[in-house]
Design a protein around this motif. Structure first.
Motif, PDB file in Angstrom:
ATOM      1  N   THR A  98      -1.195   0.521   7.549  1.00 62.95           N
ATOM      2  CA  THR A  98      -0.537   1.828   7.480  1.00 62.95           C
ATOM      3  C   THR A  98      -1.584   2.930   7.414  1.00 62.95           C
ATOM      4  O   THR A  98      -1.440   3.993   8.033  1.00 62.95           O
ATOM      5  CB  THR A  98       0.377   1.900   6.244  1.00 62.95           C
ATOM      6  OG1 THR A  98       1.212   0.757   6.239  1.00 62.95           O
ATOM      7  CG2 THR A  98       1.241   3.142   6.273  1.00 62.95           C
TER       8      THR A  98
ATOM      9  N   GLY B 290       3.644  -0.640  -5.771  1.00 61.86           N
ATOM     10  CA  GLY B 290       3.918  -2.061  -5.929  1.00 61.86           C
ATOM     11  C   GLY B 290       2.667  -2.779  -6.413  1.00 61.86           C
ATOM     12  O   GLY B 290       2.706  -3.584  -7.349  1.00 61.86           O
ATOM     13  N   LEU B 291       1.554  -2.417  -5.798  1.00 61.23           N
ATOM     14  CA  LEU B 291       0.286  -3.048  -6.147  1.00 61.23           C
ATOM     15  C   LEU B 291      -0.110  -2.790  -7.607  1.00 61.23           C
ATOM     16  O   LEU B 291      -0.479  -3.714  -8.333  1.00 61.23           O
ATOM     17  CB  LEU B 291      -0.784  -2.509  -5.193  1.00 61.23           C
ATOM     18  CG  LEU B 291      -1.969  -3.378  -4.857  1.00 61.23           C
ATOM     19  CD1 LEU B 291      -1.541  -4.749  -4.385  1.00 61.23           C
ATOM     20  CD2 LEU B 291      -2.809  -2.689  -3.765  1.00 61.23           C
TER      21      LEU B 291
ATOM     22  N   VAL C 217       5.461   5.839   2.569  1.00 64.34           N
ATOM     23  CA  VAL C 217       5.750   4.416   2.454  1.00 64.34           C
ATOM     24  C   VAL C 217       4.497   3.666   1.980  1.00 64.34           C
ATOM     25  O   VAL C 217       4.574   2.710   1.205  1.00 64.34           O
ATOM     26  CB  VAL C 217       6.307   3.838   3.775  1.00 64.34           C
ATOM     27  CG1 VAL C 217       6.653   2.377   3.614  1.00 64.34           C
ATOM     28  CG2 VAL C 217       7.553   4.608   4.203  1.00 64.34           C
ATOM     29  N   GLN C 218       3.349   4.160   2.409  1.00 64.52           N
ATOM     30  CA  GLN C 218       2.105   3.562   1.934  1.00 64.52           C
ATOM     31  C   GLN C 218       1.945   3.765   0.419  1.00 64.52           C
ATOM     32  O   GLN C 218       1.480   2.866  -0.282  1.00 64.52           O
ATOM     33  CB  GLN C 218       0.931   4.196   2.677  1.00 64.52           C
ATOM     34  CG  GLN C 218      -0.377   3.496   2.397  1.00 64.52           C
ATOM     35  CD  GLN C 218      -1.554   4.304   2.907  1.00 64.52           C
ATOM     36  OE1 GLN C 218      -1.492   5.529   2.997  1.00 64.52           O
ATOM     37  NE2 GLN C 218      -2.611   3.622   3.263  1.00 64.52           N
TER      38      GLN C 218
ATOM     39  N   LEU D  17       0.147  -7.632   0.803  1.00 69.01           N
ATOM     40  CA  LEU D  17       0.408  -6.230   0.470  1.00 69.01           C
ATOM     41  C   LEU D  17      -0.802  -5.340   0.764  1.00 69.01           C
ATOM     42  O   LEU D  17      -0.678  -4.253   1.331  1.00 69.01           O
ATOM     43  CB  LEU D  17       0.839  -6.137  -1.000  1.00 69.01           C
ATOM     44  CG  LEU D  17       1.406  -4.812  -1.501  1.00 69.01           C
ATOM     45  CD1 LEU D  17       2.511  -4.282  -0.609  1.00 69.01           C
ATOM     46  CD2 LEU D  17       1.900  -4.968  -2.938  1.00 69.01           C
TER      47      LEU D  17
ATOM     48  N   ALA E 110       3.864   1.138  -1.353  1.00 71.78           N
ATOM     49  CA  ALA E 110       3.124  -0.124  -1.373  1.00 71.78           C
ATOM     50  C   ALA E 110       2.070  -0.091  -2.472  1.00 71.78           C
ATOM     51  O   ALA E 110       1.871  -1.066  -3.210  1.00 71.78           O
ATOM     52  CB  ALA E 110       2.477  -0.387  -0.013  1.00 71.78           C
ATOM     53  N   GLY E 111       1.407   1.046  -2.596  1.00 70.15           N
ATOM     54  CA  GLY E 111       0.392   1.216  -3.641  1.00 70.15           C
ATOM     55  C   GLY E 111       1.011   1.078  -5.028  1.00 70.15           C
ATOM     56  O   GLY E 111       0.437   0.429  -5.907  1.00 70.15           O
TER      57      GLY E 111
ATOM     58  N   ILE F 235      -1.029  -2.147   3.467  1.00 68.35           N
ATOM     59  CA  ILE F 235      -1.561  -0.822   3.155  1.00 68.35           C
ATOM     60  C   ILE F 235      -2.680  -0.451   4.132  1.00 68.35           C
ATOM     61  O   ILE F 235      -2.731   0.668   4.640  1.00 68.35           O
ATOM     62  CB  ILE F 235      -2.072  -0.774   1.693  1.00 68.35           C
ATOM     63  CG1 ILE F 235      -0.886  -0.917   0.726  1.00 68.35           C
ATOM     64  CG2 ILE F 235      -2.846   0.514   1.417  1.00 68.35           C
ATOM     65  CD1 ILE F 235      -1.270  -1.005  -0.750  1.00 68.35           C
TER      66      ILE F 235
END
Lengths: 251, 314
Positions: A41, B79-80, B72-73, A34, B76-77, A38
């Motif tokens: 991206t 999610g983290l 979208v990034q 993950l 992801a963040g 990031i």
């Protein structure tokens, strides 16, 4: 156009950033970790941001009232001036990393030198982008080392990536007519001086990664003058789809 | 201290709205429920990256492309942070991911619908992030500290995404006939699944009562759904597109919009795995994980080599 050469020079760099940014964006949501999803991206986002600065300036030089999007979305492959390296497919993570490292090891020195351009606008783009490029090279060089000196499998995959991409490394540092002229005018940079620093960096990182530097110096080229690999057409088909299907609209 | 007094102290904190922190004693069921809820949310964030990432390469302008990447990034963040919040409860991210891949853990069903046109990027921001905000804002006051703090950050970014999505819709609705048609089509497809995001009706919801008692849920599913409908209808009017529900009308007496019956059969089908993209989404996550195994192994092996060298030097 008053300054055709500056226009082409600017487009070359704009196209490099856009196409590599587009390729990296394909990883989004599919990264191996993950945190690295990031990171990729993020780099893609930086490159798209750099591309926009370059295109905006190119449109200004062109002086036909066009926008950054006209330049990105309405030119066909033969008018794209990116190097062949950046249009190469992502492959596995090793290939993406090595493609990125080959680009970053050029772009960090490129932007550093371009900060001294006699063209203030280019110098300003360079100053902003250089900070980002330093972060990118740190990330990609770290991964080259980690994968090269990680497990047997990662070492094999990195070795394969080096072999596959090596012939696309040289084009970045070999001046075409546009670059030679820009350098002579004090607008562009001296690629020969850059090549020495970049080659040293590549040697340093590959040695630390326990990877062998290929002996061949053969370089595929032509991208800077609009002669591309088969990959670019597909990239543009995706990238330009909406603007081509519904011309002339605001989005 | 015996269990009874630990429980009393825990309940007292809940009653006084004092946050529970990782090292505090907590009932085993509270811990399990939190792990289920937070990991489900984390999984929703990373599976939710996929339908939108689908349009990054085709974004219609460089500005939109950059915004899509950034959005979208952000997911992801989120999610983290949420996996990290979960780890404070004594589970590993890897184990949570295994549960996602095996189908044992759930994620928001909305992401099992496909993104077919660019307008879906607008509709997802406007409706899906809009519904998510309704669900999530109250969780900024959740009783578990790390969860509540993660949600504060998540909500800030989500409300930015929602405005961005609405702005995409607005641009389309002010555009050509085709663009307006695209916007209407997206609303038609995303409206009902968005209402389903609030979960089953209060009557059918199994976890609500206990979760409300524990302060890890602050409003019922039906209350939140009503709030969402009330907030969204005027926005659709502003856009000049119609919500696909003949029964949607203002009820003066209730002071709310009435709306039609949700197709619960579809809802339960999608949860069971029969949505249009369930398999595709999980396959994409599994592939990313499986194809990344050698990368994670290499990073671990390299880190170990380095720490050995360091030890030997010391």
């Amino acid at each position: 156009m008053k300054n055709q050469n500056l226009f082409h020079y600017t487009l070359q760099h704009a196209d490099n950033c856009l196409i590599l940014g587009q390729r990296l964006g394909e990883w989004c949501g599919h990264g191996p970790i993950l945190e690295q999803d990031i990171a990729m991206t993020n780099i893609s986002l930086d490159l798209i941001g750099q591309a926009r600065m370059w295109y905006q300036y190119a449109a200004e030089i062109q002086g036909e009232g066009k926008t950054e999007d006209d330049l990105a979305y309405l030119r066909d492959a033969w008018d794209y001036r990116n190097v062949l390296l950046v249009e190469q497919p992502n492959g596995d993570f090793a290939k993406t990393i090595f493609r990125q490292f080959l680009f970053d090891s050029y772009s960090c020195y490129f932007y550093e030198a371009l900060m001294n351009s006699s063209d203030e606008h280019l110098a300003a783009i360079a100053a902003k982008s250089h900070k980002e490029a330093l972060y990118h090279i740190k990330w990609s060089a770290d991964w080259v080392v980690r994968l090269g000196d990680g497990t047997e499998e990662s070492h094999e995959r990195m070795t394969a990536a080096v072999a596959e991409l090596w012939p696309y490394s040289g084009e970045l540092t070999k001046a075409n007519k546009t670059e030679a002229e820009a350098s002579k005018d004090g607008i562009g940079i001296d690629l020969q001086a850059l090549k020495e620093r970049r080659d040293a960096k590549i040697r340093e990182v590959l040695t630390e990664a326990a990877l062998t530097i290929p002996e061949s110096t053969y370089a595929h080229e032509g991208g800077k003058d609009g002669r591309h690999t088969e990959h670019l057409g597909y990239i543009l088909a995706d990238l330009q789809f909406l603007q081509r299907a519904y011309p002339g609209l605001e989005w | 201290m015996d269990i009874k007094s630990l429980e009393d102290r825990f309940n007292e904190k809940i009653d006084k709205d004092i946050r529970i922190e990782p090292k505090d004693w907590m009932p085993e069921n509270y811990r399990k429920t939190l792990i289920r809820q937070i990991s489900q949310h984390a999984h929703s964030e990373i599976v939710g990256m996929l339908p939108e990432a689908n349009w990054i390469s085709r974004a219609p302008s460089l500005r939109r492309k950059a915004a899509a990447l950034a959005k979208v990034q952000d997911e992801a963040g989120h999610g983290l942070y949420l996996y990290s919040a979960c780890e404070t409860l004594g589970v590993e991210r890897d184990d949570l991911l295994k549960d996602l891949h095996s189908g044992k853990a759930k994620y928001s069903s909305i992401f099992n619908y496909p993104t077919l046109t660019w307008a879906d990027m607008g509709a997802i921001g406007w409706l899906v992030d809009g519904a998510a905000i309704m669900n999530q804002v109250p969780l900024c006051r959740a009783s578990y500290g790390p969860y509540a703090r993660a949600m504060v950050r998540v909500c800030k970014e989500e409300s930015f995404h929602q405005r961005q999505g609405f702005e995409i819709m607005l641009t389309l609705c002010k555009g050509s006939e085709e663009q307006k048609k695209m916007a209407q089509d997206a609303l038609n497809r995303w409206w009902w699944p968005s209402l389903m995001m609030f979960g089953p009706t209060d009557e059918a919801s199994t976890h609500t009562e206990q979760s409300m008692r524990w302060g890890i849920k602050r409003f019922t599913n039906d209350e939140l759904r009503q709030k969402f409908v009330d907030a969204t209808k005027p926005q659709a009017d502003l856009l000049g597109i119609s919500i696909p529900d003949e029964d949607l009308k203002w009820n003066e007496e209730r002071g709310h919009y009435d709306f039609g019956e949700i197709n619960w059969e579809e809802f339960f089908n999608v949860i069971k795995g029969n949505g249009p993209c369930n398999k595709q989404r999980i396959d994409a996550r599994k592939n990313a994980y499986d194809n990344g195994a050698w990368v994670r192994d290499a990073a671990a092996a390299y880190a170990e080599k380095k720490s050995k060298v360091k030890q030997e030097a010391a």
